[in-house]
Design a protein around this motif. Structure first.
Motif, mmCIF file in Angstrom:
data_model
loop_
_atom_site.group_PDB
_atom_site.id
_atom_site.type_symbol
_atom_site.label_atom_id
_atom_site.label_comp_id
_atom_site.label_asym_id
_atom_site.label_seq_id
_atom_site.Cartn_x
_atom_site.Cartn_y
_atom_site.Cartn_z
ATOM 1 N N PRO A 1 0.802 -1.236 0.000
ATOM 2 C CA PRO A 1 0.000 0.000 0.000
ATOM 3 C C PRO A 1 0.833 1.284 0.000
ATOM 4 O O PRO A 1 0.396 2.298 -0.528
ATOM 5 C CB PRO A 1 -0.820 -0.113 1.288
ATOM 6 N N ASP A 2 2.029 1.243 0.568
ATOM 7 C CA ASP A 2 2.849 2.456 0.629
ATOM 8 C C ASP A 2 3.862 2.564 -0.517
ATOM 9 O O ASP A 2 4.741 3.418 -0.502
ATOM 10 C CB ASP A 2 3.555 2.553 1.979
ATOM 11 N N ASP A 3 3.736 1.726 -1.536
ATOM 12 C CA ASP A 3 4.621 1.759 -2.703
ATOM 13 C C ASP A 3 4.354 3.040 -3.482
ATOM 14 O O ASP A 3 3.249 3.282 -3.940
ATOM 15 C CB ASP A 3 4.345 0.533 -3.585
ATOM 16 N N ARG A 4 5.374 3.876 -3.631
ATOM 17 C CA ARG A 4 5.207 5.125 -4.361
ATOM 18 C C ARG A 4 5.753 5.029 -5.787
ATOM 19 O O ARG A 4 5.308 5.747 -6.672
ATOM 20 C CB ARG A 4 5.930 6.264 -3.623
ATOM 21 N N ALA A 5 6.729 4.151 -6.009
ATOM 22 C CA ALA A 5 7.314 4.047 -7.344
ATOM 23 C C ALA A 5 6.307 3.479 -8.327
ATOM 24 O O ALA A 5 6.184 3.954 -9.459
ATOM 25 C CB ALA A 5 8.577 3.183 -7.312
ATOM 26 N N ILE A 6 5.589 2.457 -7.915
ATOM 27 C CA ILE A 6 4.565 1.862 -8.768
ATOM 28 C C ILE A 6 3.247 2.566 -8.475
ATOM 29 O O ILE A 6 2.792 2.606 -7.335
ATOM 30 C CB ILE A 6 4.452 0.339 -8.533
ATOM 31 N N ALA A 7 2.653 3.115 -9.516
ATOM 32 C CA ALA A 7 1.443 3.916 -9.352
ATOM 33 C C ALA A 7 0.197 3.062 -9.116
ATOM 34 O O ALA A 7 -0.809 3.560 -8.624
ATOM 35 C CB ALA A 7 1.237 4.809 -10.575
ATOM 36 N N GLY A 8 0.250 1.798 -9.474
ATOM 37 C CA GLY A 8 -0.922 0.942 -9.313
ATOM 38 C C GLY A 8 -1.966 1.168 -10.384
ATOM 39 O O GLY A 8 -3.156 0.982 -10.159
ATOM 40 N N ALA A 9 -1.517 1.541 -11.578
ATOM 41 C CA ALA A 9 -2.439 1.860 -12.669
ATOM 42 C C ALA A 9 -2.977 0.631 -13.392
ATOM 43 O O ALA A 9 -3.838 0.767 -14.253
ATOM 44 C CB ALA A 9 -1.752 2.789 -13.660
#
Length: 176
Positions: free
Chosen positions: A18-26
């Motif tokens: 949930p706190d992954d910032r590099a991967i946008a989760g698009a």
């Protein structure tokens, strides 16, 4: 983190946490990052490994300039490119890879390596990649070998046999 965010922009995937910032989760499933884009880029044979730090600095400079021109406020807790929304990352990458951009070659090269990690697992042996559940190979429908490690295809990929097997071909598929 910046290069991961770039690779994720090329072939998006879901966040690793949930706190992954590099991967946008698009996108759902694994994208370029979970397919090993960074591992591939860091291999000396590709030629980009020594330039990755400089590419990250340059990409972040472009992201800061992009944000400033659009009055975007970026989170200072992460690098500027990572702080951009996925839509803004995508627009910036489109600008950097446009035919008229003077740095196009290096950004296109970075994008190609991101694609290679996903669609060919170029940094891994095919059997190892499939055994590990490589997201790119599996999503493009790469068949696993039979239990004996040999690839056989019960149906021809073109829906018909294209040629007869050469008479000197051995039972293992090698030419004599």
């Amino acid at each position: 983190m910046t290069i991961e965010a770039f690779a994720d922009t090329i072939i998006p995937g879901e966040k690793r946490s949930p706190d992954d910032r590099a991967i946008a989760g698009a996108a759902t499933g694994g994208g370029a990052v979970t397919s090993g884009a960074i591992d591939l880029l860091e291999q000396p044979g590709g030629g980009l490994a020594p330039a990755l730090d400089a590419l990250a600095v340059s990409l972040n400079d472009h992201a800061s300039e992009y944000a400033q021109k659009r009055d975007l406020v970026l989170d200072d807790d992460v690098p500027p490119f990572v702080a951009l929304s996925f839509a803004d990352r995508t627009e910036l990458v489109q600008l950097l890879t446009a035919p008229e951009h003077p740095e196009r070659q290096m950004w296109v090269s970075l994008a190609l390596f991101s694609n290679m990690a996903f669609d060919s697992a170029a940094h891994l042996g095919t059997l190892d990649a499939l055994a590990a559940g490589h997201p790119g190979l599996l999503s493009i429908g790469y068949f696993r070998p039979d239990t004996d490690g040999v690839w056989r295809f019960p149906q021809f990929s073109y829906g018909r046999q294209l040629a007869d097997i050469h008479p000197n071909t051995t039972t293992t598929g090698s030419p004599a």
